[in-house]
Design an enzyme around this catalytic site. Structure first.
Site, PDB file in Angstrom:
ATOM      1  N   ASP A 172       0.835  -1.197   0.000  1.00 46.45           N
ATOM      2  CA  ASP A 172       0.000   0.000   0.000  1.00 46.45           C
ATOM      3  C   ASP A 172       0.875   1.255   0.000  1.00 46.45           C
ATOM      4  OD1 ASP A 172      -2.294   1.565   0.220  1.00 46.45           O
ATOM      5  OD2 ASP A 172      -3.231   0.141   1.587  1.00 46.45           O
ATOM      6  N   ASP A 213       2.591  11.635  -8.300  1.00 50.24           N
ATOM      7  CA  ASP A 213       3.434  10.766  -9.135  1.00 50.24           C
ATOM      8  C   ASP A 213       2.802   9.384  -9.182  1.00 50.24           C
ATOM      9  OD1 ASP A 213       3.800  10.379  -6.422  1.00 50.24           O
ATOM     10  OD2 ASP A 213       5.784   9.537  -6.685  1.00 50.24           O
ATOM     11  N   ASP A 232     -10.103   3.096  -3.327  1.00 53.95           N
ATOM     12  CA  ASP A 232     -10.868   1.910  -2.908  1.00 53.95           C
ATOM     13  C   ASP A 232     -12.307   1.847  -3.443  1.00 53.95           C
ATOM     14  OD1 ASP A 232      -8.595   2.011  -1.369  1.00 53.95           O
ATOM     15  OD2 ASP A 232      -9.580   1.319   0.449  1.00 53.95           O
TER      16      ASP A 232
HETATM   17  C1  GLA Z   1      -6.164   0.908   1.755  1.00 52.97           C
HETATM   18  C2  GLA Z   1      -6.272  -0.095   0.615  1.00 52.97           C
HETATM   19  C3  GLA Z   1      -7.286  -1.159   0.978  1.00 52.97           C
HETATM   20  C4  GLA Z   1      -6.883  -1.827   2.261  1.00 52.97           C
HETATM   21  C5  GLA Z   1      -6.700  -0.810   3.361  1.00 52.97           C
HETATM   22  C6  GLA Z   1      -6.092  -1.419   4.607  1.00 52.97           C
HETATM   23  O1  GLA Z   1      -7.332   1.633   1.903  1.00 52.97           O
HETATM   24  O2  GLA Z   1      -6.625   0.531  -0.576  1.00 52.97           O
HETATM   25  O3  GLA Z   1      -7.374  -2.084  -0.072  1.00 52.97           O
HETATM   26  O4  GLA Z   1      -5.705  -2.563   2.060  1.00 52.97           O
HETATM   27  O5  GLA Z   1      -5.844   0.245   2.956  1.00 52.97           O
HETATM   28  O6  GLA Z   1      -5.850  -0.488   5.596  1.00 52.97           O
END
Ligand code: GLA
Length: 552
Positions: A172, A213, A232
């Site tokens: 992430d 970036d 998300d």
């Molecule tokens: C971000 C990611 C999600 C998940 C959360 C976990 O929002 O995009 O897919 O992994 O973090 O904290």
């Protein structure tokens, strides 16, 4: 009697004639993918030959109390018992909230309350059941749920994960200030390679829409990974469309070995109706996105299971040509997407009704680059709809995506198909429309100087659609605009392959001129990026008199 004899003879003759025609007209040969340039030029890891499929804890369990080893083992068991594993859902991925701190040597520690047996034990449990095991971390100091991230521990973490038997690392982009994404993910790529264990690199830049970036779709292929294209996905209809639209913008970059990731599935979650669940799943399959389910397997309904395990929809996603569907037609909420499949003359087609009323949607053989005679199959229904001449048309319900397999005979050279909007012609880029642009300060003309003035991180994209042969440009760091401390590099990508990368240049560097072969390239990107991510000084680069020579 005689009549019957003659009739039977004629019917027999027609049947044989049809079989022969069918055999010769509808080819069963595969495309040679390098000839139609869906083939990336770099390494293809066997593990990324097709979009990965699996299940991930985040969309349902999140950081809640059920994020623990007892529930996770149940999910593993259910992946097997539900039949999901056997239709392709191979990865069991543990998302955020498994980690708690580091020991005195910096080794990452699992939360002992949630995972008292440790992560290796869970990975073993998955492996013993014929699954692969994925794990989450963040490239920053913290994860998105403020657990310890991997910044400055990349090699150690990659090594630890390898020892635990991890097969897939989702990385992430939380807990980060002023780092450049490419550099950080490059560190991860190298760290993974050093372990000698094949692990998928999932570039999950969560907040991608707000990242300067962020163009993982251009450099992600160089790092051999999969990359997110949107923030998300949430389980309601408008959000499915939001993420789908964004992911579609980057269709040209995805292909065998490295994929656009439209985010984990929300099938079976939240407010999605049955039709919307099918549309969501069908479109993710069309987009060759990884299919990572995220529903509660303990109470999956029969209908949801049927969607997630539909073999023919999955086959579209896993088709070995690895091409992402492109939007080819759009009118008042009626859309047509096409995914070229590996068998010659075969296309997966989605007729999508985004509106709240039933709509008649049609597609022609011409739209699909085929000769007039086509065979059509309704994929969800698993039923052949028969032969059509030129056009197929059907009423599509609100929020439904009718998924078809259409088979015909190629009429066009697929190198130039589908035809793209704003296709480049011979001449200066400044006189033509880019497809997308980010971080561009201005497109300016002063006398005969045509300039694209780019900010610290920038990307400007043109569709060349394999019609252009040469790209020539000059570039420099203009003292009139840029800070004396600015250090900028200029990059040119073709379909996600790096075609050219300059050294870092300052206001003292001499103007440079390059000429680059872009034969067969469908999408051309010009990018700038700095040596140091100092946003407080003007790090501005200028492309000068960029032009293409094309044959159209
Ligand atoms: C971000 C990611 C999600 C998940 C959360 C976990 O929002 O995009 O897919 O992994 O973090 O904290």
């Amino acid at each position: 009697m005689k009549l019957i004899f003659w009739l039977a003879l004629i019917v027999g003759f027609l049947a044989v004639a049809w079989r022969l025609f069918d055999y010769f007209y509808f080819s069963n040969q595969s495309y040679v993918s390098s000839e139609i340039r869906f083939e990336p030029t770099n390494v293809i890891h066997p593990i990324l030959e097709k979009p990965p499929m699996g299940w991930n804890s985040w969309n349902n369990v999140r950081c809640g109390p059920e994020m623990n080893e007892i529930v996770m083992r149940q999910m593993i068991d259910l992946l097997v018992e539900s039949g999901m594993r056997d239709v392709g859902y191979r990865y069991f991925n543990l998302d955020d909230c498994w980690q708690i701190g580091r020991d005195e040597n910096g080794v990452i520690l699992a939360d002992p309350e949630r995972f008292p047996s440790g992560i290796k034990a869970l990975a073993d449990y998955a492996h013993e059941r014929g699954l692969k095991f994925g794990l989450y971390t963040s490239g920053g100091r913290l994860t998105c749920m403020s657990r310890p991230g991997s910044y400055r521990f990349e090699e150690l973490d990659a090594q630890t994960y390898a020892e635990w038997g991890v097969d897939y690392i989702k990385i992430d982009w939380c807990g980060i200030e002023y780092l450049d994404t490419y550099t950080q993910y490059r560190i991860w790529r190298d760290a993974i390679d050093k372990t000698n264990r094949q692990m998928i690199l999932s570039i999950a830049i969560a907040n991608i829409d707000n990242q300067v970036d962020k163009q993982a779709w251009t450099w992600g292929r160089e790092l051999v990974g999969i990359w997110r294209t949107a923030i998300d996905l949430n389980p309601f209809w408008e959000d499915v469309l939001r993420v789908m639209d964004r992911n579609s913008l980057y269709a040209e970059y995805s292909g065998r070995g490295s994929w656009n990731d439209a985010d984990m599935l929300q099938v079976g979650n939240g407010e999605l109706t049955l039709t919307e669940n099918k549309t969501h799943f069908g479109m993710w399959a069309m987009m060759a996105s990884p299919l990572i389910a995220g529903n509660d397997l303990r109470n999956m309904s029969g209908e949801i299971k049927e969607i997630l395990t539909h073999d023919e929809i999955i086959a579209i996603n896993q088709d070995k040509l690895g091409m992402q569907a492109r939007l080819i037609k759009e009118e008042d909420g009626r859309q047509v997407y096409v995914k070229v499949l590996s068998t010659q003359g075969e296309r997966a087609v989605a007729l999508l009704n985004r509106t709240d009323e039933p709509q008649e949607i049609s597609v022609t053989a011409e739209d699909l680059g085929l000769h007039s005679l086509i065979k059509v199959r309704n994929v969800w229904e698993r039923s052949d709809l028969g032969i059509r001449w030129q056009t197929f048309s059907q009423a599509v319900q609100p929020h439904e995506a009718l998924i078809l397999r259409v088979h015909g005979r190629d009429k066009v050279n697929l190198l130039h198909y589908p035809v793209m909007i704003n296709q480049l012609r011979s001449g200066y880029l400044l006189d033509q429309e880019p497809k997308t642009e980010e971080g561009i300060i201005s497109f300016r003309r002063e006398g005969n100087k045509r300039m694209i003035v780019a900010d610290i991180f920038s990307d400007v994209r043109y569709n060349s659609a394999a019609n252009c042969q040469v790209f020539t440009t000059e570039f420099f760091v203009d003292p009139e605009w840029a800070d004396p401390r600015a250090e900028i590099r200029f990059k040119v990508y073709g379909d996600g392959d790096l075609l050219y990368r300059s050294d870092f240049m300052t206001i003292d560097s001499a103007l440079k001129r390059v000429s680059i072969n872009i034969n067969k390239v469908r999408v051309l990107n010009l990018q700038t990026s700095p040596a140091n991510s100092n946003y407080n000084i003007a790090q501005i680069g200028t492309w000068l008199n960029s032009r293409v020579e094309c044959s159209n």
